[in-house]
Scaffold this motif. Structure first.
Motif, PDB file in Angstrom:
ATOM      1  N   ASP A  94      -7.377  -8.028  39.277  1.00  0.00           N
ATOM      2  CA  ASP A  94      -8.487  -8.743  39.998  1.00  0.00           C
ATOM      3  C   ASP A  94      -8.395 -10.135  39.821  1.00  0.00           C
ATOM      4  N   PRO A  95      -8.408 -11.165  40.600  1.00  0.00           N
ATOM      5  CA  PRO A  95      -8.210 -12.496  40.186  1.00  0.00           C
ATOM      6  C   PRO A  95      -9.232 -13.011  39.610  1.00  0.00           C
ATOM      7  N   ARG A  96     -10.887 -12.526  39.904  1.00  0.00           N
ATOM      8  CA  ARG A  96     -11.994 -12.805  39.539  1.00  0.00           C
ATOM      9  C   ARG A  96     -12.423 -12.287  38.095  1.00  0.00           C
ATOM     10  N   THR A  97     -11.999 -10.965  38.037  1.00  0.00           N
ATOM     11  CA  THR A  97     -12.559 -10.555  36.631  1.00  0.00           C
ATOM     12  C   THR A  97     -11.503  -9.888  35.876  1.00  0.00           C
ATOM     13  N   TRP A  98     -10.055 -10.190  36.192  1.00  0.00           N
ATOM     14  CA  TRP A  98      -8.996  -9.723  35.433  1.00  0.00           C
ATOM     15  C   TRP A  98      -8.805  -8.330  34.896  1.00  0.00           C
ATOM     16  N   LYS A  99      -9.731  -7.548  35.682  1.00  0.00           N
ATOM     17  CA  LYS A  99      -9.505  -6.169  35.322  1.00  0.00           C
ATOM     18  C   LYS A  99      -8.423  -5.520  36.209  1.00  0.00           C
ATOM     19  N   MET A 100      -7.962  -4.358  35.685  1.00  0.00           N
ATOM     20  CA  MET A 100      -7.016  -3.522  36.341  1.00  0.00           C
ATOM     21  C   MET A 100      -7.372  -3.177  37.754  1.00  0.00           C
ATOM     22  N   THR A 101      -6.528  -3.153  38.959  1.00  0.00           N
ATOM     23  CA  THR A 101      -6.725  -2.775  40.243  1.00  0.00           C
ATOM     24  C   THR A 101      -6.675  -1.195  40.292  1.00  0.00           C
ATOM     25  N   PRO A 102      -7.258  -0.481  41.241  1.00  0.00           N
ATOM     26  CA  PRO A 102      -7.011   0.937  41.435  1.00  0.00           C
ATOM     27  C   PRO A 102      -5.547   1.243  41.736  1.00  0.00           C
ATOM     28  N   ALA A 103      -4.688   0.337  42.128  1.00  0.00           N
ATOM     29  CA  ALA A 103      -3.332   0.539  42.129  1.00  0.00           C
ATOM     30  C   ALA A 103      -2.591   0.649  40.910  1.00  0.00           C
ATOM     31  N   MET A 104      -3.055  -0.313  39.999  1.00  0.00           N
ATOM     32  CA  MET A 104      -2.562  -0.279  38.613  1.00  0.00           C
ATOM     33  C   MET A 104      -3.018   1.053  37.745  1.00  0.00           C
ATOM     34  N   ILE A 105      -4.443   1.387  37.935  1.00  0.00           N
ATOM     35  CA  ILE A 105      -4.813   2.546  37.304  1.00  0.00           C
ATOM     36  C   ILE A 105      -3.973   3.697  37.734  1.00  0.00           C
ATOM     37  N   ARG A 106      -3.851   4.125  39.046  1.00  0.00           N
ATOM     38  CA  ARG A 106      -2.880   5.071  39.555  1.00  0.00           C
ATOM     39  C   ARG A 106      -1.350   4.966  39.188  1.00  0.00           C
ATOM     40  N   ALA A 107      -0.863   3.972  38.979  1.00  0.00           N
ATOM     41  CA  ALA A 107       0.362   3.688  38.246  1.00  0.00           C
ATOM     42  C   ALA A 107       0.630   4.053  36.850  1.00  0.00           C
ATOM     43  N   ARG A 108      -0.428   3.648  36.229  1.00  0.00           N
ATOM     44  CA  ARG A 108      -0.427   4.085  34.739  1.00  0.00           C
ATOM     45  C   ARG A 108      -0.650   5.470  34.505  1.00  0.00           C
ATOM     46  N   GLN A 109      -1.531   6.194  35.339  1.00  0.00           N
ATOM     47  CA  GLN A 109      -1.962   7.809  35.277  1.00  0.00           C
ATOM     48  C   GLN A 109      -1.065   8.695  34.585  1.00  0.00           C
ATOM     49  N   PRO A 110       0.127   8.629  35.316  1.00  0.00           N
ATOM     50  CA  PRO A 110       1.061   9.705  34.565  1.00  0.00           C
ATOM     51  C   PRO A 110       1.672   9.655  33.211  1.00  0.00           C
ATOM     52  N   PHE A 111       1.382   8.177  32.783  1.00  0.00           N
ATOM     53  CA  PHE A 111       1.830   8.073  31.379  1.00  0.00           C
ATOM     54  C   PHE A 111       0.853   8.076  30.273  1.00  0.00           C
ATOM     55  N   PHE A 112      -0.503   8.389  30.802  1.00  0.00           N
ATOM     56  CA  PHE A 112      -1.745   8.227  29.798  1.00  0.00           C
ATOM     57  C   PHE A 112      -1.338   9.265  28.829  1.00  0.00           C
ATOM     58  N   LYS A 113      -0.992  10.570  28.982  1.00  0.00           N
ATOM     59  CA  LYS A 113      -1.149  11.786  28.096  1.00  0.00           C
ATOM     60  C   LYS A 113      -0.011  11.559  27.262  1.00  0.00           C
ATOM     61  N   LYS A 114       1.325  11.014  27.826  1.00  0.00           N
ATOM     62  CA  LYS A 114       2.430  10.999  26.774  1.00  0.00           C
ATOM     63  C   LYS A 114       2.123   9.484  25.845  1.00  0.00           C
ATOM     64  N   ASN A 115       1.508   8.640  26.379  1.00  0.00           N
ATOM     65  CA  ASN A 115       1.043   7.467  25.413  1.00  0.00           C
ATOM     66  C   ASN A 115       0.150   7.963  24.554  1.00  0.00           C
ATOM     67  N   LEU A 116      -0.962   8.708  24.771  1.00  0.00           N
ATOM     68  CA  LEU A 116      -1.958   9.304  23.696  1.00  0.00           C
ATOM     69  C   LEU A 116      -1.362  10.070  22.705  1.00  0.00           C
ATOM     70  N   ALA A 117      -0.403  10.926  23.124  1.00  0.00           N
ATOM     71  CA  ALA A 117       0.401  12.002  22.353  1.00  0.00           C
ATOM     72  C   ALA A 117       1.123  11.069  21.381  1.00  0.00           C
ATOM     73  N   GLY A 118       1.968  10.084  21.726  1.00  0.00           N
ATOM     74  CA  GLY A 118       2.655   9.071  21.055  1.00  0.00           C
ATOM     75  C   GLY A 118       1.868   8.480  19.790  1.00  0.00           C
ATOM     76  N   LEU A 119       0.557   8.009  20.176  1.00  0.00           N
ATOM     77  CA  LEU A 119      -0.387   7.245  19.320  1.00  0.00           C
ATOM     78  C   LEU A 119      -0.728   8.259  18.225  1.00  0.00           C
ATOM     79  N   GLY A 120      -0.987   9.475  18.839  1.00  0.00           N
ATOM     80  CA  GLY A 120      -1.400  10.575  17.658  1.00  0.00           C
ATOM     81  C   GLY A 120      -0.358  10.700  16.682  1.00  0.00           C
ATOM     82  N   ALA A 121       0.841  10.793  17.208  1.00  0.00           N
ATOM     83  CA  ALA A 121       2.087  11.239  16.460  1.00  0.00           C
ATOM     84  C   ALA A 121       2.209   9.903  15.260  1.00  0.00           C
ATOM     85  N   LEU A 122       1.885   8.727  15.803  1.00  0.00           N
ATOM     86  CA  LEU A 122       2.269   7.509  15.236  1.00  0.00           C
ATOM     87  C   LEU A 122       1.202   7.368  14.002  1.00  0.00           C
ATOM     88  N   LEU A 123      -0.098   7.757  14.322  1.00  0.00           N
ATOM     89  CA  LEU A 123      -1.262   7.881  13.471  1.00  0.00           C
ATOM     90  C   LEU A 123      -1.036   8.941  12.470  1.00  0.00           C
TER      91      LEU A 123
END
Length: 89
Positions: free
Chosen positions: A10-39
């Motif tokens: 969003d140009p005013r708030t610099w927050k992610m748009t709903p399209a970006m949230i939807r695009a990142r959603q399939p990778f959220f669990k894998k990224n969380l699992a990777g973070l857990g493994a690294l930790l």
């Protein structure tokens, strides 16, 4: 320009748009699992190193000679004198 407008923010708030949230959603669990493994790996290495370095039994087999009461009193007086000198400075 350094801060060019992205269509996924969003140009005013610099927050992610709903399209970006939807695009990142399939990778959220894998990224969380990777973070857990690294930790876990990082934490495991830290704990292993900490336990390994705290095994300090180098002088466990060296006998401590007995000390008589006169020698102990002399050492106590030296210690007290040293403490008083340190307080004065």
């Amino acid at each position: 320009m350094v801060l060019e407008h992205s269509r996924y923010q969003d140009p005013r708030t610099w927050k992610m748009t709903p399209a970006m949230i939807r695009a990142r959603q399939p990778f959220f669990k894998k990224n969380l699992a990777g973070l857990g493994a690294l930790l876990l790996v990082t934490g495991g290495i830290y704990v292993y190193t900490y336990r390994f370095l705290n095994k300090d039994n180098d002088f466990a087999d060296v006998p401590i000679p007995p000390i008589d009461a006169q020698e102990l009193e002399k050492l106590k007086k030296e210690y007290e004198k040293h403490k008083q000198d340190a307080r004065k400075n």
